[in-house]
Design an enzyme around this catalytic site. Structure first.
Site, short mmCIF file in Angstrom:
data_model
loop_
_atom_site.label_atom_id
_atom_site.label_comp_id
_atom_site.label_asym_id
_atom_site.label_seq_id
_atom_site.Cartn_x
_atom_site.Cartn_y
_atom_site.Cartn_z
N GLU A 104 0.81 -1.21 0.00
CA GLU A 104 0.00 0.00 0.00
C GLU A 104 0.85 1.26 0.00
OE1 GLU A 104 -3.04 0.10 -0.48
OE2 GLU A 104 -3.85 -1.84 0.07
N VAL A 145 -12.58 5.32 -14.05
CA VAL A 145 -13.20 4.25 -13.26
C VAL A 145 -12.59 4.32 -11.87
CG1 VAL A 145 -13.64 1.79 -13.05
CG2 VAL A 145 -13.47 2.84 -15.33
N SER A 201 -13.30 3.55 -7.42
CA SER A 201 -14.12 3.00 -6.35
C SER A 201 -13.79 3.58 -4.98
CB SER A 201 -13.97 1.47 -6.30
OG SER A 201 -14.43 0.90 -7.51
N ASN A 202 -12.59 4.12 -4.83
CA ASN A 202 -12.21 4.76 -3.56
C ASN A 202 -12.56 6.23 -3.66
OD1 ASN A 202 -11.04 5.87 -1.29
ND2 ASN A 202 -8.96 5.18 -1.74
N VAL A 214 -18.97 -0.86 -15.05
CA VAL A 214 -18.42 -0.95 -16.40
C VAL A 214 -19.31 -1.87 -17.21
CG1 VAL A 214 -16.46 -1.72 -17.77
CG2 VAL A 214 -16.07 -0.49 -15.62
N TYR A 245 -7.43 8.28 -20.35
CA TYR A 245 -7.88 7.65 -19.10
C TYR A 245 -7.30 8.45 -17.93
CZ TYR A 245 -8.93 4.33 -15.44
OH TYR A 245 -9.42 3.76 -14.30
N GLU A 263 -1.82 0.10 -11.59
CA GLU A 263 -2.46 -0.42 -12.80
C GLU A 263 -3.31 0.64 -13.50
OE1 GLU A 263 -5.58 -0.37 -9.87
OE2 GLU A 263 -3.51 -1.09 -9.75
N LYS A 264 -3.68 1.69 -12.79
CA LYS A 264 -4.45 2.77 -13.43
C LYS A 264 -3.67 3.34 -14.61
CE LYS A 264 -6.28 4.10 -8.89
NZ LYS A 264 -5.45 3.13 -8.16
#
Length: 491
Positions: free
Chosen positions: A223, A295, A297-298, A333, A348, A363-364
């Site tokens: 992390e 995209v 989620s956090n 998605v 992106y 990975e973003k």
């Protein structure tokens, strides 16, 4: 007459006895046959195992007859499994495939749109791992491994399925066993601890008296420091000074655990385009119909996540058209193939959940951006960190602009100028170069190549890693400046 009667009755008696003997003999033969069959069946049942193989995309291997294989395809694609040259789709979840015992050994191959041939550099299966599973769990032969890698604290996403961390390494990795079974503590050459301690697991450390002098403790840090800084007080004392080696995404780690890298991204170009990169770029350009996508989620778990959302709001206010997906927007998605979903977009938003945390480029950027042929717009990592690892002129960095409005103006200009936008794909034209000192199989994102590197070092050094002590895990993770940009957003 009497003699004739006696002879007839005597012969009949003999025939009766012979028939009885034959019936008894048949019964004995049947009984012995049944006993042999049952014993053979029990022996076979006792020996029958299930071999679980993790197949990498673009890999191949000859599989044994009659084995049971479980394929674990990459979560982002839908590979196929070829059995007797008849392909059938493999689901996202693990799938059991039983190979016919009546057939010759079958060749299994996972294929994607990359369509890479089964050449030596694409073989990763044998370099990775397998587990032998039986009725009662893991069945392991002593000769199958030399050294043990014990994961004391596994990542939560891996601990849910013990098969991920119960396996053998072989091939170029050397012979090692990776396990979560703590009964192997005293025999383990390496013990790994995922991330930092919490209030719940602080007391869940091996007793110091059980540690061998040559046993190596590895800090497996996944992390960003800003996400774990609030746990720093639990690190004081034993945890701070017990480690020898580090394994993380950072370039200064003893074992680098890749989140992505240029060489692996370069490898994603389909084989039939390797000598025709311009045609590949043309194909990617033709798919572009929409401007930008994000995209996420956090939404607000860290202040970095809040800050990036605020920055995106300013981009929208300045006129940037962004399609937004993920839990933050309660919008899933729509397509199963993530690359197919991303293909129409030009940009992106590769926005991390932290600010200027060393080497935290995830990975973003790599998977959702470069590997998907979408130009990443970067926010979070420093310009220096990105430039050190990414292909030149392959991304847009937000810090190069005085304001969100200036960034929006630049993106709109690229949207209206295909020749300038196309230049962001020129890195594809440089081609993939092999490096015998660093095989591409060891640069894949994920924990497996990192574990393979550990195993390689153990085999190279006779089961003992070179002596080393990490002076302070707290200092290594968080640095010595509490006012650093990476940590400021955690207070």
């Amino acid at each position: 007459m009497a003699y004739d009667n006696y002879q007839r009755h005597g012969c009949a008696s003999n025939v009766f006895i012979l028939n009885r003997i034959k019936r008894v003999a048949k019964f004995v033969v049947c009984l012995l046959t049944l006993t042999y069959v049952c014993k053979s069946a029990m022996t076979f049942r006792g020996q029958q195992t299930q071999t679980v193989l993790t197949l990498d995309l673009n890999s191949w291997e000859l599989l044994k007859e009659g084995d049971h294989f479980e394929l674990r395809p990459n979560e982002d694609v839908s590979p196929k499994f070829l059995s007797n040259n008849k392909p059938f789709n493999v689901a996202k979840q693990s799938t059991n495939v039983i190979l016919s015992t009546a057939e010759a050994p079958l060749k299994a191959k996972t294929t994607t749109n990359n369509n890479l041939p089964p050449t030596e550099e694409n073989v990763f299966l044998r370099d990775l791992s397998y587990s032998v599973l039986g009725k009662d769990g893991i069945i392991q032969k002593a000769e199958d491994y030399q050294y043990i890698l014990l994961v004391w604290w596994p990542p939560a996403y891996l601990a849910k399925d013990r098969n991920f961390l119960e396996r053998n390494f072989q091939g170029v990795c050397g012979k090692c066993r990776l396990t979560m079974d703590r009964r192997y503590l005293n025999r383990s050459a390496v013990v790994l601890f995922d991330n930092v301690p919490t209030k719940e697991n602080l007391d869940d450390l091996p007793l110091d008296i059980s540690r061998r002098e040559d046993q190596v403790y590895v800090l497996w840090h996944r992390e960003t420091p800003s996400k774990t800084y609030h746990l720093r007080n639990f690190m004081r004392g034993t945890f701070d000074t017990m480690f020898n080696y580090t394994m993380s995404y950072r370039r200064d780690s003893d074992i680098v655990w890749y989140l992505g890298n240029t060489r692996y991204a370069m490898k994603t170009m389909p084989y039939h385009f390797l000598n025709q990169p311009d045609k590949y770029i043309d194909k990617a350009m033709k798919a572009k119909r929409q401007l930008a996508v994000w995209v996420v989620s956090n939404c607000n778990n860290t202040r970095g996540a809040v800050a990036r959302k605020n920055y995106v709001d300013k981009l929208v206010a300045a006129g940037l058209e962004i399609d937004m997906f993920g839990r933050c927007f309660n919008r899933a998605v729509p397509k199963k193939d993530f690359y197919e979903f991303l293909a129409p977009y030009k940009f992106y938003l590769a926005f991390e959940n932290s600010w200027h945390c060393p080497d935290y480029l995830t990975e973003k950027f790599w998977r959702n951006g470069l590997m998907a042929n979408v130009v990443p717009v970067v926010w979070g990592p420093s310009k220096e960190d990105v430039a050190a690892v990414a292909p030149e002129h392959s991304y847009v960095h937000a810090e190069n602009f005085d304001s969100p409005a200036d960034l929006v103006k630049y993106l709109h200009a690229l949207d209206n100028d295909n020749s300038q936008y196309r230049k962001f794909f020129n890195w594809r034209r440089r081609g993939f170069e092999e490096d015998n000192n660093q095989p591409i199989s060891l640069m894949r994102p994920g924990y497996e190549p990192a574990m393979c590197k550990l195993c390689m070092q153990l085999n190279k050094n006779g089961g003992k890693l070179p002596p080393k002590t990490l002076k302070s895990s707290m200092s290594w993770i968080f640095g010595d400046d509490p006012q650093s940009a990476c940590l400021l957003d955690t207070k």
